[in-house]
Design an enzyme around this catalytic site. Structure first.
Site, PDB file in Angstrom:
ATOM      1  NE  ARG A  27      -0.732   9.789  18.215  1.00  0.00           N
ATOM      2  CZ  ARG A  27      -0.625   9.391  16.968  1.00  0.00           C
ATOM      3  NH1 ARG A  27       0.089   8.331  16.641  1.00  0.00           N
ATOM      4  NH2 ARG A  27      -1.221  10.051  15.999  1.00  0.00           N
TER       5      ARG A  27
ATOM      6  CG  HIS B   7       0.495   2.411   6.251  1.00  0.00           C
ATOM      7  ND1 HIS B   7      -0.135   3.357   7.038  1.00  0.00           N
ATOM      8  CD2 HIS B   7       0.703   3.009   5.056  1.00  0.00           C
ATOM      9  CE1 HIS B   7      -0.300   4.474   6.328  1.00  0.00           C
ATOM     10  NE2 HIS B   7       0.217   4.295   5.128  1.00  0.00           N
TER      11      HIS B   7
ATOM     12  CG  HIS C 261      -2.582   5.531  15.769  1.00  0.00           C
ATOM     13  ND1 HIS C 261      -1.311   5.074  15.466  1.00  0.00           N
ATOM     14  CD2 HIS C 261      -3.334   5.290  14.663  1.00  0.00           C
ATOM     15  CE1 HIS C 261      -1.301   4.591  14.226  1.00  0.00           C
ATOM     16  NE2 HIS C 261      -2.511   4.707  13.721  1.00  0.00           N
TER      17      HIS C 261
ATOM     18  CG  HIS D 202      -5.837   0.871  12.695  1.00  0.00           C
ATOM     19  ND1 HIS D 202      -5.148   0.458  11.562  1.00  0.00           N
ATOM     20  CD2 HIS D 202      -5.179   1.983  13.116  1.00  0.00           C
ATOM     21  CE1 HIS D 202      -4.147   1.263  11.322  1.00  0.00           C
ATOM     22  NE2 HIS D 202      -4.147   2.226  12.248  1.00  0.00           N
TER      23      HIS D 202
ATOM     24  CE  LYS E 185      -0.051  -0.714  10.293  1.00  0.00           C
ATOM     25  NZ  LYS E 185      -0.593   0.496  10.847  1.00  0.00           N
TER      26      LYS E 185
ATOM     27  CG  HIS F  31      -5.489   2.753   7.351  1.00  0.00           C
ATOM     28  ND1 HIS F  31      -4.679   2.441   6.291  1.00  0.00           N
ATOM     29  CD2 HIS F  31      -4.661   2.947   8.401  1.00  0.00           C
ATOM     30  CE1 HIS F  31      -3.425   2.452   6.694  1.00  0.00           C
ATOM     31  NE2 HIS F  31      -3.385   2.757   7.968  1.00  0.00           N
TER      32      HIS F  31
ATOM     33  CG  ASP G 130      -5.716   5.123  11.177  1.00  0.00           C
ATOM     34  OD1 ASP G 130      -4.870   5.016  12.090  1.00  0.00           O
ATOM     35  OD2 ASP G 130      -5.449   5.585  10.060  1.00  0.00           O
TER      36      ASP G 130
HETATM   37  O1  DOR Z   1      -3.083   9.543   9.210  1.00  0.00           O
HETATM   38  C1  DOR Z   1      -2.432   8.715   9.822  1.00  0.00           C
HETATM   39  N1  DOR Z   1      -2.020   8.944  11.084  1.00  0.00           N
HETATM   40  N2  DOR Z   1      -2.087   7.576   9.207  1.00  0.00           N
HETATM   41  C2  DOR Z   1      -1.253   6.701   9.766  1.00  0.00           C
HETATM   42  O2  DOR Z   1      -0.976   5.722   9.141  1.00  0.00           O
HETATM   43  C3  DOR Z   1      -0.636   6.980  11.084  1.00  0.00           C
HETATM   44  C4  DOR Z   1      -1.438   7.899  11.868  1.00  0.00           C
HETATM   45  C5  DOR Z   1      -0.692   8.475  13.050  1.00  0.00           C
HETATM   46  O3  DOR Z   1      -0.069   7.711  13.783  1.00  0.00           O
HETATM   47  O4  DOR Z   1      -0.773   9.688  13.272  1.00  0.00           O
HETATM   48 ZN    ZN Z   2      -3.100   3.947  11.917  1.00  0.00          ZN
END
Ligand code: DOR
Ligand code: ZN
Length: 348
Positions: A17, A139, A15, A13, A102, A177, A250
């Site tokens: 960007r 989620h 991110h 998991h 997702k 998470h 995450d």
């Molecule tokens: O805290 C978080 N940030 N929870 C999420 O589900 C998304 C993530 C984000 O993309 O910033």
């Molecule tokens: Zn996430």
């Protein structure tokens, strides 16, 4: 034990960007992990196989030319919306573009405005996924504003997941998470069907830490950290050796100015020292021998993927978490526990 060698882990998991932020954060994940599940919640969400293939290309192009990053595999996910078609999603999976889909309930978190407003409209999608063994990543928080923010995960289990698992008993589900004892218990009770990722920060924080002597925006994420009793349940689950729990950081970078703001973004950036953070927790729990299962074995087995061939070494040595990570657009990101020292160091 002052040194441990484990099979190279995967992060289920992440991110990453795009643009300058992608360039800044990707090297940290790619140096430690062999594969990573890439979350699709970009400003323009990754809703089709064409968008996912394009995003995967960008990620591979942004990989630094370093030996430790060689062979890194981004596993792409499809962002489900009310419009997702069962055919597109199955096609994307069988073509090898999507590894999973997702489910963001609409407006549950960062860039989730295009998420699903009524899960009952997606029956055909879930049926198709169930048929081909494609995992659904959830989620798990209700968005009903009347529900207290600390209860949103537990109520989601009650209102959504319980019936979803009954309706689609062969659908593979990952509760992402997890933050509560309720989720740990639910996953254990459904462990042939449901698994869960656990973040390093949810193992290290409870809700008191968010408000310790003032408000700490860099300890704020969604789902929000809960009471200590829940944190302890997560620590027990992660270090239990149970195969239904595995590593998913995450890691969620935001520019510092978006975190330290009158309305700060949700997300904690752990990528820089991810494996070292988890190792510290397993050491504190006297369960270092369970780290490899959690980090390197359980996830690939749930996803039905092979194990990684190479290994990584962690040594009992102090490592300082950097205070700040620069981004080429002039912004910066503050890592979780910036400036603090950890007792385990990953050898690169
Ligand atoms: O805290 C978080 N940030 N929870 C999420 O589900 C998304 C993530 C984000 O993309 O910033
Ligand atoms: Zn996430």
């Amino acid at each position: 034990m002052d040194e441990i060698i484990i099979r190279r882990p995967d992060d289920w998991h992440v991110h990453l960007r795009d643009g300058a932020m992608l360039d800044a954060v990707l090297p940290f994940t790619a140096r430690q992990f062999s594969r990573a599940i890439i979350m699709p919640n970009l400003a323009v969400p990754v809703t089709t196989a064409a968008l996912a293939a394009d995003y995967r290309r960008k990620i591979l192009q942004a990989l630094p030319d370093e030996k430790t990053c060689e062979g890194f595999v981004p596993l792409m996910t499809c962002y489900l919306t009310d419009e997702t078609s069962a055919n597109d999603i199955s096609q994307g999976y069988t073509d090898g573009v999507f590894a999973a889909a997702k489910l963001y309930p609409a407006n549950a978190t960062t860039n989730s405005a295009h998420g699903v407003t009524d899960i009952n409209e997606l029956d055909a999608v879930f049926e198709g996924m169930q048929d081909i063994g494609m995992p659904l990543l959830v989620h798990g928080e209700v968005t009903d504003p009347k529900v207290d923010i600390f209860d949103r995960e537990a109520i989601y289990i009650e209102r959504v997941l319980t019936s979803l698992t009954k309706k689609f008993p062969k659908l593979k589900i990952v509760m992402e998470h997890v933050t509560t004892k309720d989720a740990v218990d639910f996953v254990r009770a459904h462990q042939n069907q449901v698994a869960a990722t656990i973040t390093a920060h949810h193992l290290m924080l409870n809700r008191n830490d968010i408000f310790q002597g003032g408000i700490h925006p860099h300890r704020y994420c969604l789902p929000i950290a809960k009471r200590e009793v829940h944190q302890l349940a997560l620590r027990e689950a992660a270090t239990s050796g149970d195969t239904c729990f595995f590593l998913g950081t995450d890691t969620a970078p935001h520019p510092l100015s978006d975190k330290e703001a009158s309305c700060g973004c949700a997300g904690i950036f752990t990528a820089v020292n991810a494996l070292e953070l988890y190792t510290q927790v397993f050491d504190e729990e006297n369960e270092l021998e369970k780290l490899e299962g959690f980090a390197s074995l359980h996830g690939s087995s749930f996803y039905g993927m092979g194990l990684n061939d190479d290994h990584v070494t962690l040594v009992r040595e102090n490592v300082r978490i950097p205070g700040s990570i620069p981004v080429s657009d002039g912004s910066s990101i503050r890592p979780f526990r910036a400036g603090q020292t950890l007792g385990w160091k990953l050898k690169y």
